[in-house]
Design a protein around this motif. Structure first.
Motif, PDB file in Angstrom:
ATOM      1  N   THR A 124       8.011  27.367  67.926  1.00  0.00           N
ATOM      2  CA  THR A 124       8.628  28.943  67.857  1.00  0.00           C
ATOM      3  C   THR A 124      10.073  28.387  68.365  1.00  0.00           C
ATOM      4  N   VAL A 146       8.483  32.841  65.577  1.00  0.00           N
ATOM      5  CA  VAL A 146       7.417  32.466  66.517  1.00  0.00           C
ATOM      6  C   VAL A 146       6.141  31.896  65.143  1.00  0.00           C
ATOM      7  N   ILE A 147       6.034  31.045  64.456  1.00  0.00           N
ATOM      8  CA  ILE A 147       5.441  30.364  63.109  1.00  0.00           C
ATOM      9  C   ILE A 147       4.226  29.357  63.193  1.00  0.00           C
ATOM     10  N   THR A 148       3.434  30.009  62.729  1.00  0.00           N
ATOM     11  CA  THR A 148       2.059  30.236  62.475  1.00  0.00           C
ATOM     12  C   THR A 148       1.554  28.601  62.108  1.00  0.00           C
ATOM     13  N   TYR A 194       4.743  34.362  60.663  1.00  0.00           N
ATOM     14  CA  TYR A 194       5.376  33.857  61.458  1.00  0.00           C
ATOM     15  C   TYR A 194       5.406  36.054  62.168  1.00  0.00           C
ATOM     16  N   GLN A 208      -0.535  24.783  67.267  1.00  0.00           N
ATOM     17  CA  GLN A 208      -0.172  25.266  65.416  1.00  0.00           C
ATOM     18  C   GLN A 208       0.467  26.228  65.652  1.00  0.00           C
ATOM     19  N   THR A 209       1.805  26.507  66.425  1.00  0.00           N
ATOM     20  CA  THR A 209       2.930  27.398  66.475  1.00  0.00           C
ATOM     21  C   THR A 209       4.220  26.491  66.568  1.00  0.00           C
ATOM     22  N   GLY A 269       2.453  21.911  65.847  1.00  0.00           N
ATOM     23  CA  GLY A 269       3.529  21.790  65.938  1.00  0.00           C
ATOM     24  C   GLY A 269       4.736  20.618  66.609  1.00  0.00           C
ATOM     25  N   ALA A 308       2.711  26.746  56.678  1.00  0.00           N
ATOM     26  CA  ALA A 308       2.661  28.320  56.974  1.00  0.00           C
ATOM     27  C   ALA A 308       2.005  29.076  57.229  1.00  0.00           C
TER      28      ALA A 308
END
Length: 518
Positions: free
Chosen positions: A150, A99-101, A90, A147-148, A116, A87
């Motif tokens: 949740t 929410v993690i990128t 976030y 690319q996220t 994702g 990651a």
């Protein structure tokens, strides 16, 4: 003098065992391993619940991350600060939602891009199949878009990122599947080509690794559970590095031909009390055991100083490690008086106390793959024997099948990294609560359950540390566990190897930085 005799014994054993290593080649390595980096490791086996590299299986995530196969969304720095890995960051939008990128440009070794949906599929399967992860993460739902990712939790989970950094959180390609041997496809610098559980693991360089060019084309991990054999293998050049060498062997490698990397860790050697056992249910017996363990002798004499005495599950250097107090320091005379008062008296003069016709005998269970544990058994058998407690030791690789039978043991000795996620909750949630996966002794405390519930909802680090100290005090007051020592972890490699570095959380070993020395 003791260390010198041990070294001479090892040298003699090396001469007598030349035939054992003859097929392994000399300094140049064997034909089979020539050109590969070879690591000897005592712990990669089913005995340690690491039969393969599938992070969704028991504790095999440790092998997955240690040997460079898988990586987690977040990881721990050398100073045990959490940092992004797969990651990039976030956002916590509320107490339940994260929410993690994800990092761009990362692919699995299968060639599939990390996005994702891949993370969603992996984590969904993880919580479906892995009881410990399901209880730790408490994920209610996972949504993916580009690319996220949740993640929504069923309850407030302040430690979600910590648990995602656990080795079971290695992100693997679920579309590629898992082989019968437990081989998975990850994003790490190395790719598994073959695995023989309890014997060896073969890896090749991941040619598309996102984090730089790995230093070796091939790597072999050999499971060598005998410490003397491991020592001789490193001396002979059969292996290039070793994890789990006997402490008495260290002087053999304190020269320019080898590199030694050490650091303090939270790996702790400790005793579990079996509250299903009639003798252990006696408060006086548990307290006497706690007072009868000579921790200083164990660390200084048997570990050659490669560790430090433990009071609780965490080192004092951790923010949540100090503060708990106990009067269970080594006090053999006090332990004797306590047992006398409780009616445990040696009436027949054989050195073992009795009460109501029952000998004060403790069935002590442990395992050999952690070299420290048989040494601890030896020390405890002697020190408890001095206060009139007979200790019958069972050191067996079959300990996992025995410890689940509460009628088969009284005290169980094991080792674990108590704070691998940099947070105190890990130890308590795995070992001390009613729903803990490895509450081996069936310990219960109303006070601890309430404290754990408060810890679950605490986001402030200072509050978490305060609660953790109180929780340590609870289990110490109940003599539910006896914490003996923390480990000074050491890895030794040949001088022509660079980048094999001990880490405080004991996760990261084979990385892209591992390479031939310049």
């Amino acid at each position: 003098m003791k260390r010198r005799k041990r070294v001479l014994a090892l040298l003699a054993a090396a001469c007598l065992s030349a035939a054992l290593l003859a097929g392994c080649g000399g300094d140049g390595g064997s034909e089979e391993t020539d050109g590969a980096f070879v690591l000897g490791d005592t712990t990669f086996n089913a005995e340690n619940e690491e039969p393969d590299v599938n992070p969704h299986n028991a504790y095999s995530g440790w092998a997955c991350i240690r040997y460079g196969v898988g990586e987690t969304l977040f990881r721990w720095s050398d100073s045990m600060e959490i940092e992004p890995w797969l990651a990039t960051g976030y956002e916590r939008t509320d107490e339940y939602t994260w929410v993690i990128t994800l990092r761009d440009g990362v692919t699995f070794s299968s060639g599939r891009p990390l996005d994702g949906q891949a993370v969603q599929a992996c984590l969904t399967h993880l919580v479906e199949t892995h009881d410990r992860a399901r209880g730790d993460l408490m994920i209610e739902s996972i949504a993916a878009e580009g690319q996220t990712v949740t993640i929504t939790t069923a309850e407030p989970r302040p430690t979600l990122l910590n648990y995602l950094s656990d080795p079971y959180g290695c992100i693997i390609d679920m579309e590629a599947g898992v082989t019968e041997e437990g081989v998975v496809v990850g994003t790490g610098p190395y790719v598994v080509t073959s695995l023989k559980s309890g014997e060896e693991l073969d890896l090749v360089k991941n040619e598309t690794y996102w984090g730089g060019t790995p230093g070796y084309d091939r790597i072999k991990v050999l499971t060598i559970t005998d410490g003397d054999t491991l020592t001789m293998a490193l001396q002979s050049g059969q292996i290039d590095a070793a994890y789990g060498l006997p402490y008495a062997s260290y002087p053999l490698f304190e020269n320019e031909d080898y590199t030694i990397s050490s650091c303090a860790t939270s790996r702790t050697f400790f005793l579990h009390m079996n509250f299903e056992s009639a003798v252990i249910q006696d408060d006086a017996v548990r307290r006497a055991i706690a007072m009868g363990v000579d921790k200083e002798r164990f660390v200084e004499d048997l570990l050659d100083g490669n560790g430090y005495v433990a009071a609780g599950p965490f080192p004092d250097s951790f923010s949540f490690g100090g503060g708990a107090v106990t009067d269970r320091d080594y006090d053999p005379e006090g332990a004797k008086a306590l047992l006398e008062q409780a009616g445990w008296v040696d009436t027949d003069g054989d050195g073992i106390r009795e009460k109501d016709g029952q000998k004060l005998t403790i069935r002590y269970l442990t395992y050999p793959s952690r070299q420290e544990l048989p040494l601890l058994a030896e020390a405890i058998q002697a020190s408890l024997g001095d206060i009139g407690i007979e200790v019958v030791v069972n050191v067996t690789a079959d300990h996992n099948s025995i410890r689940v039978d509460p009628g088969a043991w009284d005290v169980y000795a094991s080792a674990m990294v108590t704070a691998p996620t940099g947070d105190p909750a890990y130890f308590f949630t795995t070992h001390c609560l009613d729903d803990s996966a490895v509450n081996n002794g069936h310990y219960h405390s109303d006070a601890l359950e309430a404290q754990a519930a408060a810890l679950d909802g605490a986001f402030d680090p200072a509050q978490r540390a305060e609660l953790a100290v109180a929780m340590q005090q609870t289990i110490l007051d109940d003599d539910a566990f006896v914490f003996c020592s923390h480990l000074q972890m050491t890895m030794i490699s040949r001088a022509d190897v660079a980048g094999l570095t001990a880490h405080p959380c004991d996760f990261y070993e084979i990385t892209a930085d591992l390479r031939p020395a310049a």
